[in-house]
Design a protein around this motif. Structure first.
Motif, short mmCIF file in Angstrom:
data_model
loop_
_atom_site.label_atom_id
_atom_site.label_comp_id
_atom_site.label_asym_id
_atom_site.label_seq_id
_atom_site.Cartn_x
_atom_site.Cartn_y
_atom_site.Cartn_z
N LYS A 37 0.84 -1.20 0.00
CA LYS A 37 0.00 0.00 0.00
C LYS A 37 0.88 1.25 0.00
O LYS A 37 0.62 2.21 -0.70
CB LYS A 37 -0.90 -0.01 1.23
CG LYS A 37 -1.91 1.13 1.23
CD LYS A 37 -2.94 0.95 2.34
CE LYS A 37 -3.90 2.16 2.34
NZ LYS A 37 -4.62 2.25 3.61
N TYR A 38 1.94 1.20 0.82
CA TYR A 38 2.87 2.32 0.90
C TYR A 38 4.23 1.89 0.36
O TYR A 38 4.64 0.74 0.54
CB TYR A 38 3.05 2.79 2.34
CG TYR A 38 1.85 3.48 2.92
CD1 TYR A 38 1.71 4.87 2.85
CD2 TYR A 38 0.85 2.75 3.56
CE1 TYR A 38 0.60 5.51 3.38
CE2 TYR A 38 -0.26 3.37 4.10
CZ TYR A 38 -0.39 4.76 4.02
OH TYR A 38 -1.49 5.39 4.54
N LEU A 39 4.90 2.86 -0.24
CA LEU A 39 6.24 2.58 -0.74
C LEU A 39 7.19 3.64 -0.21
O LEU A 39 6.88 4.83 -0.25
CB LEU A 39 6.24 2.60 -2.28
CG LEU A 39 7.53 2.20 -2.97
CD1 LEU A 39 7.83 0.73 -2.76
CD2 LEU A 39 7.46 2.51 -4.48
N LEU A 40 8.32 3.19 0.31
CA LEU A 40 9.35 4.14 0.75
C LEU A 40 10.63 3.81 0.01
O LEU A 40 11.13 2.68 0.12
CB LEU A 40 9.56 4.05 2.27
CG LEU A 40 10.49 5.11 2.88
CD1 LEU A 40 10.05 5.46 4.30
CD2 LEU A 40 11.94 4.67 2.88
N ILE A 41 11.13 4.75 -0.77
CA ILE A 41 12.37 4.46 -1.48
C ILE A 41 13.56 5.14 -0.79
O ILE A 41 13.55 6.33 -0.51
CB ILE A 41 12.31 4.80 -2.99
CG1 ILE A 41 11.94 6.25 -3.24
CG2 ILE A 41 11.34 3.89 -3.71
CD1 ILE A 41 12.09 6.63 -4.70
N ALA A 42 14.51 4.30 -0.46
CA ALA A 42 15.74 4.76 0.21
C ALA A 42 16.90 4.17 -0.59
O ALA A 42 17.72 3.41 -0.08
CB ALA A 42 15.76 4.28 1.64
N THR A 43 16.94 4.53 -1.87
CA THR A 43 17.88 3.90 -2.79
C THR A 43 19.22 4.62 -2.86
O THR A 43 20.10 4.21 -3.62
CB THR A 43 17.25 3.84 -4.20
OG1 THR A 43 16.62 5.10 -4.47
CG2 THR A 43 16.21 2.76 -4.28
N GLY A 44 19.35 5.70 -2.09
CA GLY A 44 20.65 6.35 -2.01
C GLY A 44 20.98 7.19 -3.23
O GLY A 44 20.11 7.47 -4.06
N ARG A 45 22.26 7.52 -3.35
CA ARG A 45 22.68 8.43 -4.42
C ARG A 45 23.35 7.64 -5.55
O ARG A 45 22.85 6.59 -5.93
CB ARG A 45 23.61 9.50 -3.84
CG ARG A 45 22.94 10.30 -2.71
CD ARG A 45 23.83 11.38 -2.17
NE ARG A 45 24.04 12.44 -3.13
CZ ARG A 45 23.13 13.38 -3.43
NH1 ARG A 45 21.94 13.37 -2.85
NH2 ARG A 45 23.40 14.31 -4.30
N PHE A 46 24.48 8.12 -6.02
CA PHE A 46 25.09 7.50 -7.20
C PHE A 46 25.67 6.12 -6.89
O PHE A 46 25.55 5.21 -7.69
CB PHE A 46 26.15 8.43 -7.78
CG PHE A 46 25.57 9.75 -8.18
CD1 PHE A 46 24.82 9.86 -9.33
CD2 PHE A 46 25.72 10.88 -7.38
CE1 PHE A 46 24.24 11.07 -9.71
CE2 PHE A 46 25.16 12.09 -7.74
CZ PHE A 46 24.41 12.18 -8.90
N MET A 47 26.30 5.96 -5.73
CA MET A 47 26.87 4.66 -5.40
C MET A 47 25.78 3.61 -5.29
O MET A 47 25.97 2.46 -5.66
CB MET A 47 27.67 4.74 -4.11
CG MET A 47 29.13 5.00 -4.34
SD MET A 47 29.94 5.42 -2.79
CE MET A 47 30.09 3.79 -2.08
N GLY A 48 24.63 3.97 -4.74
CA GLY A 48 23.54 3.02 -4.60
C GLY A 48 22.71 2.94 -5.86
O GLY A 48 21.75 2.17 -5.92
N ARG A 49 23.04 3.73 -6.88
CA ARG A 49 22.30 3.82 -8.13
C ARG A 49 20.88 4.34 -7.92
O ARG A 49 20.00 4.11 -8.75
CB ARG A 49 22.26 2.48 -8.91
CG ARG A 49 23.63 1.93 -9.27
CD ARG A 49 24.56 2.93 -9.88
NE ARG A 49 24.55 2.97 -11.36
CZ ARG A 49 25.08 3.98 -12.06
NH1 ARG A 49 25.64 4.99 -11.42
NH2 ARG A 49 25.05 3.97 -13.37
N GLY A 50 20.62 5.00 -6.81
CA GLY A 50 19.35 5.70 -6.64
C GLY A 50 19.28 6.85 -7.62
O GLY A 50 18.22 7.17 -8.17
N LEU A 51 20.43 7.49 -7.83
CA LEU A 51 20.55 8.53 -8.84
C LEU A 51 21.45 8.04 -9.96
O LEU A 51 22.47 7.40 -9.70
CB LEU A 51 21.14 9.81 -8.22
CG LEU A 51 20.32 10.52 -7.14
CD1 LEU A 51 21.09 11.73 -6.60
CD2 LEU A 51 18.96 10.96 -7.67
N VAL A 52 21.05 8.33 -11.18
CA VAL A 52 21.89 7.99 -12.34
C VAL A 52 21.90 9.20 -13.27
O VAL A 52 21.14 10.14 -13.08
CB VAL A 52 21.35 6.76 -13.11
CG1 VAL A 52 21.43 5.52 -12.27
CG2 VAL A 52 19.92 7.01 -13.57
#
Lengths: 517, 446
Positions: free
Chosen positions: B332-347
């Motif tokens: 029902k709920y989603l929480l994204i904690a995928t980090g920055r470039f090292m975690g590939r949350g940001l590309v």
């Protein structure tokens, strides 16, 4: 200090003149404000031109390149990888230019053989599929460091004194003569006077800066050229784009890497010569037209040099002649001062010969020039470098035995010990920068994140470093690597930068004053 | 509370799915479990393994200069940093300088509750933390600098105390263990901590081998014979000191027992110093927390999530793998904690920084040439560091118009814009505090 000739600038021209004059029995002192090849001599493609590149624009330069490259292949083979070269055109390139090319080469007797595009792609599979013309030429690759170090070593053997980190800060003049040059040791802060009979200004882009101290103006245009070093070697031969000289149209292999460049950006000042992200993007985009994989490949470093162009007419950037300028300054009212600048790496020997002829004649020395006949002896100093690889002196040896300080480039503690000993025997302190200049530490994928720190730890352990100087040196080392890496950070490189910053700043706090906690 | 079991279609329904296995993802899962929210936590690798083991809150303010956001073409202006001993006082300055900082959306009480709950969880996982009461404790780094942090794990505690009490500290390094120099630490600290000295010893049984690693030495020390020989090697050097600091070589699991035993044998207090990657202290946190989460009822998947869909109920759907099996998580709920470039949350695609998983808008410098300063250590911090996902007050990402992207989508940790955790020394704090705010909001919404 007294000498016959003071040569200012230890690039390929300055070291070449030192060797040439000393072989004629003339005593020389060679000074440089930095190190050997610290300017454009160390920041270029490392391309030994067959001359084909200049057939349209500058026939004289083309012929000089043709003759000099042949001489060097014969006399200094240790500095040269005789790769051969290709000129290739892609679909969008000008048909008239392509059609005229073999005839122009022929006119100047520069060997040029048309080959099929299939053959070209067999020779260099990296070439674009839409190739429409290809020619084989006699281009080669030259290691400018080995070349200058070998020239310097042979000059030393014949009596030349070489002083690094020695900047000319002024001249004393009397009756149309320079009587002495004031030099500053940039490391110790000590100054001294060097009295010479003749003075040679071989300072490349800094020609005007130095001549101005003698009251002479040389109108210069500074054209910055940036280049990118790939992680792997992409091509076997030199690949030139067959079109009017433009950005990123030469891909030069060397050792285990390839170098793509250059740009031509007019700059006003020599204070900050570094490649920009915009230049990197444009080099990659343009280069990929000829060699598509340049778009995807990994790059390890960007660097920039300044072409010392003397403005004669109203030309700009690439349209100004790439030929050299030799000024005897008699018209400027100076009888014992010459300036030589501009030119090309390929023709350095000829430039040195022409400059040396004037100096020798002025000294009433009528010995012939020997550099066109005598082999350039391979010195031990040149062993530190690797063919055309980059703008520093690199020890190419890998030694996987023992504790590795640099895991990317396999530099062991033993090798560091060896370098430390040799530095100390030269009277130099083994700083991170000095050890880095003489080894491959920091040049691999981690760009100094771990190895600069490990090297500092190791040098503290052997008591070469004290107080907080090691951390200061880590900062300096990382920033030097950053200079060549920052413009290349595009996507995946961000992961590495993030990791590096999380250690150096997040954990160590090196962005702050060291004890500001 | 454990989510319902997988049904016949291999669908696993839950209330909250947390994507990310770093500090923020773990914290979010912990806070959700504490609030009886059925939670699935997914994530494969994270940078937590590089962690020092300390939990930072806030210590350094990189001054923002007089600036219009990212508009300066040349980043040559010199900046300055301001260090704060009192983190909460510092945070007041921080949010004035950076009004969009995630801490600006949090009260001191919320932050403290987050740390309390997280430390309690870590204690249950086997790592006791000691929190600063009002001022930041400091630890010795392998560079020989002092690092201000907020919560210090048991294995570094004596080092922190020794710094404050200016005790006589012996730092010991081991021949062949590179990147950790006792003399480097002693030389760098001697002006502010004259009682620090450094000594190199050889490790029993590894006297001649080239490359040593902390992890291997930890395993060696589980052998009682080697442990004893190691302690005996130390003995002659500890006579005139109060405390002994070692690189983190006391293992990934039973480090507390090893330390106590060593203290008994040599008769001195012992602490460990984090090392560079691979960091044993970071691995301790990772191993302890990830093995503790299931005990709280959180279902974990060590899997990579590539795509999130919405089903007809309006729930978030995505696939994870467990062995050869593919499970569809329905949350029902989603929480994204995928980090920055090292975690590939940001590309980065075509020079634009993008959020990888949901395509959320990313606040960022105008173009690549404005990402970085020319000085790597520029005091202001690189502009790209404050790039990230912008959120509302309870950490729901915003869409391109500045409205909430989805009412049940949350984020936490370093993915959030307007913070620079590396420079501020606020990594754990931003992760923990944003996670508790997000999860508390989810708990309230029911």
């Amino acid at each position: 200090m007294n000498t016959h000739v003071l040569i200012i600038g230890a690039g390929t021209t300055g070291t070449g003149i030192a060797r040439d004059l000393s072989l004629r029995g003339i005593q020389c002192v060679l000074v440089d404000k930095g190190d050997i090849n610290a300017g454009a001599s160390g920041a270029n493609h490392g391309l030994l031109h067959s001359g084909a590149r200049y057939v349209f624009k500058d026939g004289e330069a083309a012929v000089e390149c043709r003759d000099e490259s042949r001489l060097l292949k014969h006399l200094a083979p240790q500095c040269i990888e005789d790769t051969g070269g290709l000129f290739v055109a892609v679909e969008m390139d000008d048909d008239n230019y392509i059609a005229d090319f073999p005839g122009m080469c022929d006119k100047y007797h520069i060997p040029c053989k048309m080959i099929s595009t299939r053959e070209a792609r067999e020779l260099e599979p990296c070439l674009a599929p839409d190739l429409k013309a290809a020619f084989a030429v006699e281009d080669a690759v030259v290691d400018p460091f080995m070349l200058s170090l070998d020239n310097a070593a042979d000059a030393q053997l014949h009596g030349t004194t070489i002083m690094r980190n020695t900047a000319v800060t002024g001249f004393r003049k009397e009756n149309g003569q320079i009587t002495s040059a004031t030099v500053l040791n940039t490391r110790t802060g000590e100054t001294q006077e060097i009295e010479a009979l003749q003075y040679v200004n071989a300072t490349g882009a800094w020609a005007d800066t130095v001549s101005a101290m003698a009251g002479v103006n040389i109108p210069m245009i500074y054209s910055k050229g940036s280049l990118l070093v790939t992680q792997d070697r992409i091509n076997q031969q030199v690949i030139n784009r067959l079109r009017r000289a433009s950005d990123a149209d030469i891909l030069v292999p060397g050792g285990t890497v390839s170098i793509i460049g250059t740009t031509s950006v007019e700059i006003d000042s020599l204070d900050e010569i570094r490649p920009t992200p915009e230049e990197v993007d444009s080099i990659i985009k343009e280069g990929a037209v000829m060699v598509p994989e340049l778009e995807k490949t990994r790059y390890i470093r960007a660097y920039a040099g300044v072409r010392p162009l003397v403005s004669t007419q109203n030309g700009q950037g690439r349209s100004i002649t790439r030929n050299y300028t030799l000024k005897d300054h008699l018209k400027d009212g100076l009888e014992n001062f010459i300036s030589i600048t501009g030119g090309k790496l390929t023709t350095y020997r000829l430039m040195a010969e022409k400059a040396s002829d004037i100096i020798a004649r002025r000294l009433k020395n009528y010995e012939p020039c020997l550099t066109a006949e005598r082999e350039l002896p391979a010195s031990k100093k040149g062993e530190w470098t690797e063919p055309a690889k980059s703008a520093r002196l690199w020890m190419n040896k890998k030694d996987p035995k023992g504790t590795l300080i640099c895991e990317c480039e396999m530099v062991s503690e033993q090798m560091v010990n060896h370098i430390v000993d040799s530095l100390k025997s030269e009277g130099a302190r083994p700083t991170l920068r000095e050890v880095g200049n003489r080894s491959r530490i920091g040049k691999g994928p981690c760009q100094g994140t771990f190895c600069s720190f490990r090297l500092a730890s190791y040098l503290y352990g052997t008591e070469e470093l004290v107080d907080t100087e090691g951390l200061e040196q880590v900062r300096e080392f990382v920033n030097e690597r950053w200079k060549g890496f920052m413009p290349l950070v595009r996507d995946k490189e961000l992961m590495r930068v993030e990791l590096q910053e999380s250690f150096l700043c997040g954990l160590f706090g090196l962005e702050k004053e060291i004890h500001d906690t | 509370m454990t989510p319902e079991t997988v049904d016949s279609k291999n669908i696993l329904p839950c209330k909250l799915a947390v994507i990310g296995a770093g500090m923020a993802g773990i914290a979010a899962a912990v806070f959700a479990a504490n609030r009886n929210i059925p939670t699935v936590q997914v994530g494969r690798v994270s940078e937590i393994g590089f962690s020092s083991g300390c939990l930072d809150l806030f210590a350094t303010l990189p001054h923002p200069e007089v600036r219009s956001e990212y508009s300066q073409g040349e980043h040559t202006c010199s900046g300055s940093t301001q260090a704060f001993d009192h983190p909460f006082e510092g945070i007041e300055h921080l949010v004035k300088a950076y009004p969009s900082h995630p801490y600006a959306r949090l009260t001191r009480q919320e932050i403290e509750t987050g740390f309390d709950e997280f430390m309690q969880f870590m204690a249950g996982a086997g790592i006791e933390y000691h929190c600063g009461t009002d001022t930041n404790p400091r630890i010795i780094t392998p560079a020989g600098t002092l690092k201000s942090t907020w919560c210090v794990p048991s294995f570094m505690q004596e080092g922190s105390r020794a710094i404050e009490e200016k005790k006589r500290i012996l730092i010991v390094d081991i021949k062949g263990l590179k990147g950790f120099g006792a003399l480097q630490i002693a030389q760098n600290l001697k002006k502010i901590l004259p009682g620090v000295q450094g000594k190199t010893i050889t490790f029993p049984g590894r006297e001649t081998s080239g490359d040593l690693h902390c992890e291997h030495l930890g395993r060696d020390l589980e052998n009682p014979g080697l442990f004893d020989r190691f302690a005996q090697t130390l003995m002659p050097h500890v006579k005139d000191v109060d405390v002994v600091g070692l690189p983190a070589i006391l293992g990934i699991y039973r480090f507390d027992a090893a330390r106590h035993k060593l203290e008994q044998v040599i008769g001195k207090k012992v602490f460990e110093i984090p090392t560079l990657a691979p960091s044993v202290t970071g691995m301790r946190i990772k191993e302890a927390s990830l093995s503790r989460l299931p005990q709280l009822g959180v279902t974990g998947f060590s899997s990579l999530v590539k795509q999130i869909d919405m089903d007809s109920d309006g729930d978030f759907m995505f696939n994870v793998t467990r062995g050869l099996e593919t499970v569809t998580v329905k949350a029902k709920y989603l929480l994204i904690a995928t980090g920055r470039f090292m975690g590939r949350g940001l590309v980065v695609e075509d020079g634009i920084i993008r959020e990888q998983l949901m395509g959320l808008p990313v606040y960022q410098p105008r173009n690549r040439s404005q990402w970085f300063h020319r000085d790597f250590f520029h005091a202001q911090g690189h502009p790209i560091n404050r790039a990230g996902v912008e959120t509302d007050a309870c950490f729901r990402p915003l869409d391109i118009r500045g409205k909430v992207f989805h009412p049940r989508l949350f984020t936490a940790g370093s993915l959030i814009a307007h913070q620079d955790w590396k420079r501020e020394k606020s990594g754990a704090g931003v992760s923990i505090a944003s996670a508790i705010k997000a999860v508390a909001t989810i708990a309230e919404q029911g």
